[in-house]
Design an enzyme around this catalytic site. Structure first.
Site, PDB file in Angstrom:
ATOM      1  N   ALA A  32       0.824  -1.210   0.000  1.00 10.08           N
ATOM      2  CA  ALA A  32       0.000   0.000   0.000  1.00 10.08           C
ATOM      3  C   ALA A  32       0.860   1.264   0.000  1.00 10.08           C
ATOM      4  O   ALA A  32       1.904   1.308  -0.643  1.00 10.08           O
ATOM      5  CB  ALA A  32      -0.988  -0.041   1.159  1.00 10.08           C
ATOM      6  N   SER A  33       0.450   2.278   0.744  1.00  7.47           N
ATOM      7  CA  SER A  33       1.091   3.592   0.629  1.00  7.47           C
ATOM      8  C   SER A  33       2.535   3.629   1.107  1.00  7.47           C
ATOM      9  O   SER A  33       3.259   4.571   0.783  1.00  7.47           O
ATOM     10  CB  SER A  33       0.269   4.645   1.371  1.00  7.47           C
ATOM     11  OG  SER A  33      -0.955   4.870   0.703  1.00  7.47           O
ATOM     12  N   THR A  34       2.975   2.630   1.875  1.00  2.82           N
ATOM     13  CA  THR A  34       4.395   2.592   2.235  1.00  2.82           C
ATOM     14  C   THR A  34       5.260   2.527   0.981  1.00  2.82           C
ATOM     15  O   THR A  34       6.387   3.014   0.978  1.00  2.82           O
ATOM     16  CB  THR A  34       4.719   1.372   3.121  1.00  2.82           C
ATOM     17  OG1 THR A  34       4.453   0.166   2.395  1.00  2.82           O
ATOM     18  CG2 THR A  34       3.900   1.390   4.396  1.00  2.82           C
ATOM     19  N   PHE A  35       4.720   1.933  -0.089  1.00  2.00           N
ATOM     20  CA  PHE A  35       5.498   1.743  -1.318  1.00  2.00           C
ATOM     21  C   PHE A  35       5.681   3.042  -2.095  1.00  2.00           C
ATOM     22  O   PHE A  35       6.533   3.115  -2.993  1.00  2.00           O
ATOM     23  CB  PHE A  35       4.816   0.701  -2.208  1.00  2.00           C
ATOM     24  CG  PHE A  35       5.690   0.205  -3.331  1.00  2.00           C
ATOM     25  CD1 PHE A  35       6.676  -0.734  -3.099  1.00  2.00           C
ATOM     26  CD2 PHE A  35       5.523   0.696  -4.613  1.00  2.00           C
ATOM     27  CE1 PHE A  35       7.488  -1.188  -4.129  1.00  2.00           C
ATOM     28  CE2 PHE A  35       6.327   0.255  -5.657  1.00  2.00           C
ATOM     29  CZ  PHE A  35       7.317  -0.695  -5.409  1.00  2.00           C
ATOM     30  N   SER A  48      -0.012  11.421   0.980  1.00  2.00           N
ATOM     31  CA  SER A  48      -0.242  10.095   0.396  1.00  2.00           C
ATOM     32  C   SER A  48      -1.087  10.207  -0.863  1.00  2.00           C
ATOM     33  O   SER A  48      -2.081   9.490  -1.047  1.00  2.00           O
ATOM     34  CB  SER A  48      -0.909   9.168   1.415  1.00  2.00           C
ATOM     35  OG  SER A  48      -0.854   7.828   0.987  1.00  2.00           O
TER      36      SER A  48
END
Length: 269
Positions: free
Chosen positions: A62-65, A117
């Site tokens: 998810a948004s960590t990427f 994000s």
């Protein structure tokens, strides 16, 4: 009980300081042997307490990427820190509508995109602008940070999945398309990772110069207190060529917790 995982890594030495999974179970019930009834209770539990979500659970990162996406965009000269991109509420890519979860934001740079994000920023640098990263280069960058491979720890950790062109043909009978690049850019689609892999990648970003080789044991002593084993921190992957890019990514990560989408994680120091 809640379900989740927590991993903490020393970004310089690669020492895994914390690795926890919830819900948990009492390992003492296995000593000297667990009863069939107790084992069946654990095995049939819908929350799967016997599976460590930290290293054996695979999920979309998810948004960590998005940190990897921004690093790739900077490294391949798609953008600079001062590149501002118009980010509408949604984009049409390959006949599909890709939306932003937080609505319209206008012109933003990569630091604000990370702080908020923002999805359309990632879609554009990865899939629709010229020049663009493309799915292949995005996945290549992911592999440099340990995605798609086992960590090397002496545990049964999962590899997750970082697709390549041959994987796409085996599973979808086609190569990468714009929509794949858009999905991967926000950590979705066929991209899968363990929480341990995500933490490892963040350690490389935080370090800025290398991805450390992970280890679980710092040192071992004999009964007299003599050191019989001392871990020597080593480098898994050099990231020197990305150091300037990662410095920009870290600005965005700081902005996430100092007023951005992760503001609740801000600490006084």
């Amino acid at each position: 009980p809640g379900r989740g995982a927590f991993v903490m890594i020393d970004v310089h030495t690669g020492e895994v300081v914390v690795m926890a999974s919830a819900p948990n179970f009492d390992p003492n019930i296995f000593i000297p042997a667990i009863t069939q009834k107790d084992y069946d209770t654990l095995r049939n539990d819908a929350s799967n307490p016997l599976v460590s979500r930290a290293f054996a659970g695979v999920y979309p990162p998810a948004s960590t990427f998005k940190t990897i996406t921004v690093a790739a965009a900077l490294h391949h000269n798609i953008i600079t820190e001062n590149t501002y991109i118009y980010c509408p509420y949604s984009l049409n890519i390959g006949g599909h509508t890709f939306r932003n979860h937080s609505g319209f934001v206008g012109d933003i740079n990569c630091i604000t995109a990370l702080a908020r994000s923002n999805n359309p920023f990632m879609y554009q640098v990865a899939a629709t602008r010229e020049p663009r990263i493309g799915a292949e280069r995005l996945c290549d960058m992911a592999r440099r940070f340990g995605f798609g491979a086992r960590t090397g720890l002496p545990i049964a950790d999962k590899m997750g999945n970082v697709p390549d062109d041959s994987w796409m043909y085996r599973n979808y009978s086609r190569g990468f398309m714009q929509g794949d690049a858009a999905n991967i850019s926000i950590g979705q689609g066929p991209l899968l990772a363990t929480p341990l892999q995500v933490a490892h990648a963040m350690a490389g970003i935080a370090n800025g110069n290398y991805l450390p080789k992970l280890h679980l044991v710092r040192q071992m002593l004999d009964m007299d207190g003599n050191v019989v084993y001392q871990c020597t921190p080593t480098i898994r992957t050099k990231l020197n060529d990305l150091s300037e890019d990662l410095a920009v990514v870290r600005k965005g990560m700081r902005a996430v917790v100092s007023g951005g989408s992760g503001h609740r994680a801000k600490i006084s120091y």
